[in-house]
Write a protein that holds these residues in place. Structure first.
Motif, mmCIF file in Angstrom:
data_model
loop_
_atom_site.group_PDB
_atom_site.id
_atom_site.type_symbol
_atom_site.label_atom_id
_atom_site.label_comp_id
_atom_site.label_asym_id
_atom_site.label_seq_id
_atom_site.Cartn_x
_atom_site.Cartn_y
_atom_site.Cartn_z
ATOM 1 N N PHE A 94 0.865 -1.185 0.000
ATOM 2 C CA PHE A 94 0.000 0.000 0.000
ATOM 3 C C PHE A 94 0.895 1.226 0.000
ATOM 4 C CE2 PHE A 94 -2.588 3.366 1.857
ATOM 5 C CZ PHE A 94 -3.725 3.268 1.073
ATOM 6 N N GLY A 95 0.962 1.861 -1.153
ATOM 7 C CA GLY A 95 1.804 3.022 -1.364
ATOM 8 C C GLY A 95 2.000 3.168 -2.857
ATOM 9 N N PRO A 96 2.057 4.391 -3.368
ATOM 10 C CA PRO A 96 2.133 4.594 -4.810
ATOM 11 C C PRO A 96 3.475 4.204 -5.404
ATOM 12 C CG PRO A 96 2.375 6.679 -3.672
ATOM 13 C CD PRO A 96 2.011 5.667 -2.629
ATOM 14 N N SER A 97 3.477 4.050 -6.717
ATOM 15 C CA SER A 97 4.704 3.805 -7.455
ATOM 16 C C SER A 97 5.617 5.025 -7.376
ATOM 17 C CB SER A 97 4.373 3.513 -8.921
ATOM 18 O OG SER A 97 3.807 4.675 -9.524
ATOM 19 N N ARG A 98 6.875 4.840 -7.798
ATOM 20 C CA ARG A 98 7.814 5.964 -7.814
ATOM 21 C C ARG A 98 7.249 7.130 -8.639
ATOM 22 N NH1 ARG A 98 13.633 6.090 -7.618
ATOM 23 N NH2 ARG A 98 13.703 3.812 -7.826
ATOM 24 N N GLN A 99 6.630 6.808 -9.773
ATOM 25 C CA GLN A 99 6.071 7.863 -10.625
ATOM 26 C C GLN A 99 4.964 8.609 -9.901
ATOM 27 O OE1 GLN A 99 4.259 6.517 -14.269
ATOM 28 N NE2 GLN A 99 4.363 8.536 -15.240
ATOM 29 N N GLY A 100 4.109 7.868 -9.186
ATOM 30 C CA GLY A 100 3.045 8.516 -8.421
ATOM 31 C C GLY A 100 3.588 9.366 -7.290
ATOM 32 N N ALA A 101 4.675 8.902 -6.659
ATOM 33 C CA ALA A 101 5.241 9.609 -5.512
ATOM 34 C C ALA A 101 5.896 10.922 -5.898
ATOM 35 C CB ALA A 101 6.251 8.705 -4.792
ATOM 36 N N ILE A 102 6.136 11.132 -7.206
ATOM 37 C CA ILE A 102 6.708 12.408 -7.637
ATOM 38 C C ILE A 102 5.740 13.554 -7.344
ATOM 39 C CG2 ILE A 102 7.686 13.694 -9.583
ATOM 40 C CD1 ILE A 102 8.429 11.088 -10.883
ATOM 41 N N LEU A 103 4.456 13.258 -7.157
ATOM 42 C CA LEU A 103 3.508 14.303 -6.766
ATOM 43 C C LEU A 103 3.964 15.018 -5.501
ATOM 44 C CD1 LEU A 103 -0.120 12.944 -7.275
ATOM 45 C CD2 LEU A 103 0.989 14.823 -8.489
ATOM 46 N N GLU A 104 4.644 14.304 -4.611
ATOM 47 C CA GLU A 104 5.225 14.934 -3.435
ATOM 48 C C GLU A 104 6.710 15.206 -3.631
ATOM 49 O OE1 GLU A 104 5.676 14.410 1.420
ATOM 50 O OE2 GLU A 104 4.445 13.006 0.285
ATOM 51 N N GLY A 105 7.365 14.358 -4.395
ATOM 52 C CA GLY A 105 8.813 14.469 -4.558
ATOM 53 C C GLY A 105 9.256 15.667 -5.363
ATOM 54 N N SER A 106 8.362 16.250 -6.173
ATOM 55 C CA SER A 106 8.707 17.421 -6.971
ATOM 56 C C SER A 106 7.537 18.404 -6.981
ATOM 57 C CB SER A 106 9.054 17.027 -8.414
ATOM 58 O OG SER A 106 9.134 18.169 -9.243
ATOM 59 N N LYS A 107 7.765 19.592 -6.415
ATOM 60 C CA LYS A 107 6.724 20.620 -6.408
ATOM 61 C C LYS A 107 6.382 21.046 -7.830
ATOM 62 C CE LYS A 107 6.540 21.153 -1.850
ATOM 63 N NZ LYS A 107 7.498 20.105 -1.451
ATOM 64 N N GLU A 108 7.399 21.130 -8.707
ATOM 65 C CA GLU A 108 7.147 21.524 -10.083
ATOM 66 C C GLU A 108 6.269 20.489 -10.789
ATOM 67 O OE1 GLU A 108 9.819 23.213 -13.702
ATOM 68 O OE2 GLU A 108 10.383 21.227 -12.962
ATOM 69 N N TYR A 109 6.569 19.209 -10.605
ATOM 70 C CA TYR A 109 5.776 18.143 -11.222
ATOM 71 C C TYR A 109 4.327 18.229 -10.754
ATOM 72 C CZ TYR A 109 4.188 13.404 -12.398
ATOM 73 O OH TYR A 109 3.485 12.339 -12.882
ATOM 74 N N ALA A 110 4.143 18.459 -9.450
ATOM 75 C CA ALA A 110 2.786 18.546 -8.908
ATOM 76 C C ALA A 110 2.029 19.723 -9.524
ATOM 77 C CB ALA A 110 2.835 18.686 -7.387
ATOM 78 N N LYS A 111 2.710 20.844 -9.676
ATOM 79 C CA LYS A 111 2.080 22.009 -10.289
ATOM 80 C C LYS A 111 1.697 21.720 -11.743
ATOM 81 C CE LYS A 111 1.955 25.531 -7.394
ATOM 82 N NZ LYS A 111 0.727 26.311 -7.140
#
Length: 428
Positions: A94-111
């Motif tokens: 239970f936890g997202p993939s590395r690609q999904g976790a970039i939503l938190e790992g990169s502010k620019e990606y999330a934006k």
């Protein structure tokens, strides 16, 4: 089933406390855990970033299901690690993939994700040393105060809100050129300041369906009246009084559902929690940030309000069948008050004996920074030490209960804020 929870804070103790209540849970391990998790399961002295040691523990203890608490192992790809290893193929995560976790790992990606999927957020631009000369002009185009965010993970410390343009320009250079937040601030997102009341909303998702968890508001500043340095969180209230009815419908329609649909549309494997850091701007919700795990200390107020079997929901999500699970929330309010070490969030001492835990009545105490001595005594082992959680029909009564129990617990230098929830009282 045999369950392993990764993490060592108050969030992980709250998850362990709830999961241990499930009839589906045969045995529970927590790595590395703390003195509180040791009361509901078995701690394993393994760091959350040591994937090989985690693998060995999973094999040694016949673990069926891994629940990932903190963000670091998610951003570093623990889901992908499990899915790519034939020996771990049977183990649910239970936890997202590395690609999904970039939503938190990169502010620019999330934006970029929010812009792509029409999710309301603040206007922004990103800068590195290559285009630093353009940053001054962008800062001058904004109205103060100015928000600077380290693009990468900075342990919750990578956001600066600055009152004047000159200071913002100086701090930007300190972040990018001076490495103020290490590699996390090699790229910096500058965005417009949004004025309003912040809140957090959480969801469990299997990448298609989702279940909403209760809303919460946490308190980051060390001092009363929201003064002083930022911390990991000094307390939380759930639910947020204004987060109901039409406002919650806006959150779900404009933010939660488009986020889940956006993940699906982008082909991102995402089974886990989604944390929506929101702000209420004149009755309109906007996203400040995403996290790919539960917040802390919001977890210690939110998870106790889950009436359903949490393990059943998390496991169903890992199997892609979350939509088949009934999910019920306790109508009562829950609050948590965090007790911290003297000096936190700056230098503080560890190893202080904690007394009075056995005198607590009518509250649940979640351990954050604690450990057991060789003699079995509970000692402080972090800045945020304990989170004292209480229920009541009215959150103000729950706060009275939590503060009464805070006064029963003692360790050298103990401190807590005495104004948790005071701002929300004005809204009732």
């Amino acid at each position: 089933m045999n369950v392993l929870i990764l993490g060592s804070g108050g969030r992980e103790h709250a998850l362990a406390w709830k999961i241990a209540q499930s009839p589906m849970c045969d045995r529970l391990w927590i790595a590395p855990g703390n003195a509180g998790t040791a009361q509901v399961g078995t701690n394993l002295a393994i760091k959350v970033g040591d994937f090989q040691a985690i693998k060995q523990a999973v094999l040694d203890h016949a673990i069926d299901f891994v629940v990932v608490g903190p963000e670091d192992p998610l951003v570093n790809g623990i889901y992908d690690f499990f899915r790519s290893d034939p020996q771990l193929a049977r183990v649910a995560v239970f936890g997202p993939s590395r690609q999904g976790a970039i939503l938190e790992g990169s502010k620019e990606y999330a934006k970029e994700f929010m812009m792509r999927h029409g999710i309301p957020t603040a206007a922004y631009r990103s800068f590195t040393r290559k285009n630093l000369d353009q940053a001054d002009a962008f800062i001058d185009s904004l109205t103060p105060p100015y928000v600077l965010k380290a693009d990468g993970l900075a342990a919750g410390k990578g956001v600066l809100i600055l009152p004047d343009a000159r200071q913002a320009k100086d701090e930007l250079r300190e972040m990018i050129l001076g490495g103020k937040f290490g590699a996390a601030s090699a790229k910096v997102v500058i965005e417009e300041f949004l004025s309003g009341i912040e809140l957090s909303v959480f969801a469990i998702t299997d990448g298609h369906d989702y279940k909403l968890l209760p809303s919460a508001k946490d308190y980051k500043r060390i001092g009363e009246g929201d003064t002083g340095l930022n911390t990991g969180g000094m307390g939380a209230v759930s639910p947020v009084p204004f987060a109901q009815g039409e406002f919650m419908k806006k959150i779900e329609d404009r933010i939660v559902r488009p986020t889940i649909r956006g993940l699906e549309k982008d082909g991102i494997v995402y089974t886990g929690f989604v944390f929506f850091g929101l702000i209420n701007v004149g009755g309109e919700p906007k996203v400040i940030e995403y996290n790919v795990r539960m917040g802390d200390p919001e977890t210690e107020a939110v998870i106790p309000r889950v009436k359903s079997d949490l393990l059943e929901a998390l496991y169903a999500a890992s199997q892609g069948r979350l939509g088949q699970v009934n999910f019920e929330i306790d109508s009562r309010a829950a609050v948590t008050v965090v007790m911290v070490s003297g000096g936190y969030p700056q230098a503080y001492e560890k190893g202080k004996p904690i007394a009075g835990l056995d005198a607590v009545q009518g509250s649940v105490v979640f351990h954050a920074g604690t450990k057991l001595s060789p003699q079995g005594e509970v000692l402080t082992d972090g800045g945020r030490v304990l989170a004292v959680t209480s229920y009541a029909d009215d959150f103000r009564d729950a706060l009275v209960q939590s503060y009464a129990n805070v006064d029963r617990i003692h360790f050298e230098g103990a401190y807590c804020r005495r104004d948790i929830g005071k701002d929300l009282e004005k809204m009732l």
